[in-house]
Design a protein around this motif. Structure first.
Motif, mmCIF file in Angstrom:
data_model
loop_
_atom_site.group_PDB
_atom_site.id
_atom_site.type_symbol
_atom_site.label_atom_id
_atom_site.label_comp_id
_atom_site.label_asym_id
_atom_site.label_seq_id
_atom_site.Cartn_x
_atom_site.Cartn_y
_atom_site.Cartn_z
ATOM 1 N N UNK A 4 -6.557 25.968 14.919
ATOM 2 C CA UNK A 4 -7.621 26.510 15.755
ATOM 3 C C UNK A 4 -8.595 25.383 16.071
ATOM 4 N N UNK A 9 -10.830 27.751 20.600
ATOM 5 C CA UNK A 9 -11.826 28.784 20.323
ATOM 6 C C UNK A 9 -12.659 29.085 21.573
ATOM 7 N N UNK A 13 -12.847 32.591 23.841
ATOM 8 C CA UNK A 13 -14.115 33.260 24.159
ATOM 9 C C UNK A 13 -14.264 33.460 25.666
ATOM 10 N N UNK A 79 -17.026 40.316 19.926
ATOM 11 C CA UNK A 79 -17.704 39.363 19.065
ATOM 12 C C UNK A 79 -16.958 39.149 17.771
ATOM 13 N N UNK A 80 -17.403 38.136 17.021
ATOM 14 C CA UNK A 80 -16.868 37.882 15.676
ATOM 15 C C UNK A 80 -15.352 37.692 15.758
ATOM 16 N N UNK A 81 -14.947 36.732 16.569
ATOM 17 C CA UNK A 81 -13.532 36.493 16.847
ATOM 18 C C UNK A 81 -12.927 35.608 15.755
ATOM 19 N N UNK A 82 -11.944 36.141 15.042
ATOM 20 C CA UNK A 82 -11.187 35.365 14.050
ATOM 21 C C UNK A 82 -9.802 35.083 14.616
ATOM 22 N N UNK A 83 -9.423 33.812 14.635
ATOM 23 C CA UNK A 83 -8.117 33.405 15.161
ATOM 24 C C UNK A 83 -7.204 32.941 14.037
ATOM 25 N N UNK A 94 -8.526 38.696 15.855
ATOM 26 C CA UNK A 94 -9.104 39.911 15.287
ATOM 27 C C UNK A 94 -10.596 39.850 15.574
ATOM 28 N N UNK A 95 -11.127 40.893 16.207
ATOM 29 C CA UNK A 95 -12.502 40.813 16.697
ATOM 30 C C UNK A 95 -13.134 42.189 16.729
ATOM 31 N N UNK A 96 -14.452 42.191 16.847
ATOM 32 C CA UNK A 96 -15.221 43.425 16.937
ATOM 33 C C UNK A 96 -15.541 43.707 18.403
#
Lengths: 137, 137, 137
Positions: A4, A9, A13, A79-83, A94-96
């Protein structure tokens, strides 16, 4: 995808920003073009997933038809994007997500639902969404 | 600006973070320094835009004076930033904004308004805001 | 840390995304591993700070025990991240946080509290949180 990077990233976004603007402004052609041709979109726990761009477009248009009298502006906040890199040219995201809804003539929005999105993105010259699974809080 | 690089995307995010902190903390000198000297700020559909740093500062101070008894903490959340390169040293930014307002002595904030911002940013050693147009949902 | 590069900005965003997912999903082992071993966490104005990973873990577990009948999904949204380089291998991060709480069986979340976070992050091969101070609006 091997790791990543900052480039990845930021691209992810920006991808989500463009996807949500297309959806919220009703530009469904641009919206479905953010999916792969064979994408799977599990948008509801009580219904089968939408499949392919044509199927996702039909679902978006059906939703608009069902709500056409609502006069509500919707804005999706992601928001709060996990790659997590995957072995091929893809990445798990995985994100909100929150949806902010403002009714015409009112100023105070309703904010719901709150969701967890589990996406698989393909990463080539463009980023595309291959699958999405939504879990509602 | 030729293309939206990861560097540009991160710089723009950081620019907006610093701008909102300056505004929300009442540091208006730092806030107006995020605009170009000749900036135009269309902040309301019912009033003429504020023009120049001096004009934007006067508008911010007038807003503070009008609300000085409110005892409300405001926090601007900017999100879903879409960037479009323009032919010169500038870029169009289209983004969502929410304001979170917490009244002194209460814990649950009011969240309004929800807005669409259309900005033109100049990109040199620093990023500066040349124009802003706010559409309220 | 000498300057705020795009790489650093994206790494910090990803760090916060992973930290909030770990906390909200109850994966406290992964959560406390985002802190340095000797971290200080001032989470409340009325109590002494939690210290060390073991102390932060104990505080998280005590919070879960106190709320175990609540059936609430919490999601932390961190945003508007301002970074300031510090003379050593660390950086100050000042950011906004909102918690979105959805009660089981309801769809409309409660959104509170709204906070300002002041963090010190150490930046090496990994980013870790050395101290956090929360100010509630």
């Amino acid at each position: 995808v091997r790791q990543v990077t900052a480039e990845l990233y930021a691209r992810v976004q920006h991808f989500y920003a463009r996807q949500t603007h297309a959806l919220d402004s009703g530009n469904f052609k641009e919206y479905v073009d953010t999916f792969t041709e064979d994408a799977i979109f599990q948008h509801s726990p009580d219904a089968p997933p939408a499949r392919t761009r044509a199927g996702i477009l039909a679902a978006a248009e059906a939703h608009r038809e069902a709500h056409k009298g609502d006069r509500v502006t919707r804005r999706h906040y992601f928001n709060q994007i996990v790659l997590t890199p995957l072995p091929d040219n893809s990445v798990r995201a995985t994100l909100y997500a929150l949806v902010v809804r403002t009714r015409s003539g009112e100023t105070v929005p309703e904010i719901w639902p709150s969701c967890l999105l589990e996406d698989i993105l393909t990463v080539d010259d463009d980023i595309l969404l291959r699958s999405r699974h939504i879990s509602y809080d």
